[in-house]
Design a protein around this motif. Structure first.
Motif: not given
Length: 257
Positions: A187-212
């Motif tokens: 929701q924060t990424l959407q509020d700042y108009f940062i486009s992403f494909t997916r957010i992958e949940l790992y035990p030690d991080r949140l990994q965001v796949v951004l567009k381009n």
């Protein structure tokens, strides 16, 4: 002396039998008025029950901005031709909400003598979708972090990827802290108009796949409204052609090549 007394007794005749006087029932003016009112009420009750004047003839239903679904329309039709005075709106509202998690609020009004008005508010998805890894289904989530709908995966929605999604229950708010963090970040990424494909949940991080753009790594806990502007600044002002990931898990962002 005894003869005189006995003779005197013989002269006393027995008293005649007098039947008891019937009780007189007096109907006062007040009692008469109450009796009259009771008769009127009973008459009106019987008339309302059997005359057909208060029979449900019209049911109007809106769901969101359109007509109600076929399932709800069929449920409402069961009440057609019933007496509107015995109709229980609260019971029907509860039944509709239990039958569809996509409906956030059900409001039913009775309009005498023969009309029922039904208005259903749909849940709105604030997160486009969430999906389990290798799943063909998307789970839509509303602003209260409640999953409410499952649809087939189309491949175009921004998604949260985690096996934990399979354990979610429709209509029950999400309790898992890691999933809540991923939703908050999305929701924060959407509020700042940062486009992403997916957010992958790992035990030690949140990994965001951004567009381009490179991957963005976020901590599982943190104030994303402070971290996402840093990402936005890096994407805008830094040459990142050879950067594979932007790591925001530390006090200062790290560009990983």
């Amino acid at each position: 002396m005894r003869k005189f007394i006995s003779r005197r007794r013989s002269l006393v005749s027995p008293r005649p039998f007098v039947p008891p006087r019937p009780k007189v029932i007096l109907i006062t003016a007040q009692k008469f008025v109450w009796l009259f009112v009771l008769i009127i009420v009973l008459s009106l009750t019987l008339w309302a029950q059997f005359s057909g004047f208060f029979t449900i003839k019209h049911i109007y239903c809106t769901e969101g901005e359109g007509p109600c679904s076929e399932d709800i329309a069929a449920e409402l039709e069961r009440h057609q031709s019933n007496n509107i005075l015995t109709f229980r709106a609260a019971e029907l509202e509860e039944k509709i909400l239990k039958g569809s998690h996509s409906i956030e609020k059900a409001q039913i009004r009775v309009s005498l003598p023969d009309t029922i008005l039904v208005n259903l508010d749909l849940r709105m998805s604030t997160l486009t979708a969430a999906t389990a890894t290798n799943s063909g289904e998307l789970v839509y989530i509303d602003g209260n972090h409640t999953p409410f709908q499952i649809q087939e995966k189309s491949g175009q929605e921004a998604q949260i990827i985690s096996p934990k999604v399979t354990a979610l229950t429709l209509g029950q708010p999400i309790q898992d802290p890691a999933l809540l963090s991923a939703i908050d970040l999305a929701q924060t990424l959407q509020d700042y108009f940062i486009s992403f494909t997916r957010i992958e949940l790992y035990p030690d991080r949140l990994q965001v796949v951004l567009k381009n753009a490179p991957l963005a790594l976020f901590p599982l806990e943190g104030n994303y409204y402070e971290l996402v502007p840093s990402l936005q600044l890096i994407l805008r002002e830094t040459t990142i052609q050879e950067t594979k990931a932007i790591d925001l898990r530390y006090s200062k962002p790290i560009l990983r090549s």
